[in-house]
Design a protein around this motif. Structure first.
Motif, short mmCIF file in Angstrom:
data_model
loop_
_atom_site.label_atom_id
_atom_site.label_comp_id
_atom_site.label_asym_id
_atom_site.label_seq_id
_atom_site.Cartn_x
_atom_site.Cartn_y
_atom_site.Cartn_z
N UNK A 83 2.09 5.46 25.05
CA UNK A 83 0.86 6.08 24.55
C UNK A 83 1.10 6.34 23.08
N UNK A 84 0.04 6.54 22.33
CA UNK A 84 0.21 6.84 20.91
C UNK A 84 0.99 8.14 20.73
N UNK A 85 0.78 9.10 21.63
CA UNK A 85 1.50 10.37 21.54
C UNK A 85 3.00 10.18 21.80
N UNK A 86 3.33 9.38 22.81
CA UNK A 86 4.74 9.12 23.11
C UNK A 86 5.40 8.34 21.97
N UNK A 87 4.66 7.38 21.39
CA UNK A 87 5.20 6.62 20.27
C UNK A 87 5.41 7.54 19.06
N UNK A 88 4.49 8.47 18.84
CA UNK A 88 4.64 9.43 17.74
C UNK A 88 5.91 10.25 17.94
N UNK A 89 6.24 10.60 19.19
CA UNK A 89 7.50 11.31 19.46
C UNK A 89 8.69 10.46 19.03
N UNK A 90 8.65 9.17 19.36
CA UNK A 90 9.74 8.27 19.01
C UNK A 90 9.89 8.15 17.49
N UNK A 91 8.76 8.16 16.79
CA UNK A 91 8.79 8.03 15.33
C UNK A 91 9.42 9.24 14.64
N UNK A 92 9.63 10.34 15.36
CA UNK A 92 10.27 11.52 14.76
C UNK A 92 11.78 11.35 14.63
N UNK A 138 0.83 -1.21 0.00
CA UNK A 138 0.00 0.00 0.00
C UNK A 138 0.86 1.25 0.00
N UNK A 139 0.22 2.37 -0.25
CA UNK A 139 0.90 3.67 -0.24
C UNK A 139 0.79 4.36 1.11
N UNK A 140 0.28 3.66 2.12
CA UNK A 140 0.13 4.25 3.45
C UNK A 140 1.49 4.57 4.03
N UNK A 141 1.60 5.71 4.71
CA UNK A 141 2.87 6.05 5.35
C UNK A 141 3.25 5.00 6.41
N UNK A 142 4.53 4.72 6.52
CA UNK A 142 5.03 3.74 7.47
C UNK A 142 4.63 4.12 8.90
N UNK A 143 4.68 5.42 9.21
CA UNK A 143 4.32 5.86 10.57
C UNK A 143 2.88 5.48 10.91
N UNK A 144 1.97 5.62 9.95
CA UNK A 144 0.57 5.26 10.20
C UNK A 144 0.44 3.76 10.42
N UNK A 145 1.12 2.96 9.62
CA UNK A 145 1.10 1.52 9.78
C UNK A 145 1.60 1.13 11.17
N UNK A 146 2.76 1.67 11.55
CA UNK A 146 3.34 1.34 12.85
C UNK A 146 2.45 1.79 14.01
N UNK A 147 1.87 2.97 13.90
CA UNK A 147 0.97 3.46 14.95
C UNK A 147 -0.25 2.55 15.08
N UNK A 148 -0.70 2.00 13.97
CA UNK A 148 -1.88 1.15 14.00
C UNK A 148 -1.65 -0.22 14.62
N UNK A 149 -0.41 -0.73 14.56
CA UNK A 149 -0.15 -2.07 15.09
C UNK A 149 0.57 -2.06 16.44
#
Length: 112
Positions: free
Chosen positions: A81-90, A49-60
């Motif tokens: 938390x999803x917010x803390x994980x989003x920080x790590x993904x940066x 798929x063309x979904x961004x990797x960050x979205x895939x990782x956040x979903x699983x």
């Protein structure tokens, strides 16, 4: 008669991130992510798929253990938390490391 696979719905994915630190020294961060186990067809579809990797990782991704990269103001490791994980993904390159570790861990392997 109903059948089911006897595998866990989640998998603990060991991750090692090596980051450049102060003075050019490398910092190694080892921890694990708790992620949903996708079936083969579902994983193939996601990878195509063309979904961004960050979205895939956040979903699983449902949790983590042993991480010390995302911390609270007092320096203690943050709870997942999803917010803390989003920080790590940066962190540049981290999403690719997480994706590669996930695929390596979730697929069946041959034991020699």
């Amino acid at each position: 008669m109903a059948r089911k696979l006897m595998v866990s719905d989640t998998v603990q994915v060991p991750v090692t991130l090596v980051l450049a630190g102060k003075g050019g020294k490398s910092e190694t961060h080892k921890f694990h992510l708790v992620q949903d186990r996708l079936g083969g067809e579902e994983l193939r579809k996601q990878m195509a798929s063309d979904s961004p990797v960050n979205e895939f990782l956040a979903g699983i991704t449902k949790g983590w253990g042993g991480q010390k990269l995302v911390v609270e103001e007092d320096g203690t490791p943050s709870e997942f938390s999803q917010e803390a994980f989003a920080d790590m993904l940066t962190i540049a390159g981290a999403p690719a490391v997480f994706l590669n570790a996930y695929v390596k861990e979730v697929v069946a392997k041959e034991k020699n």
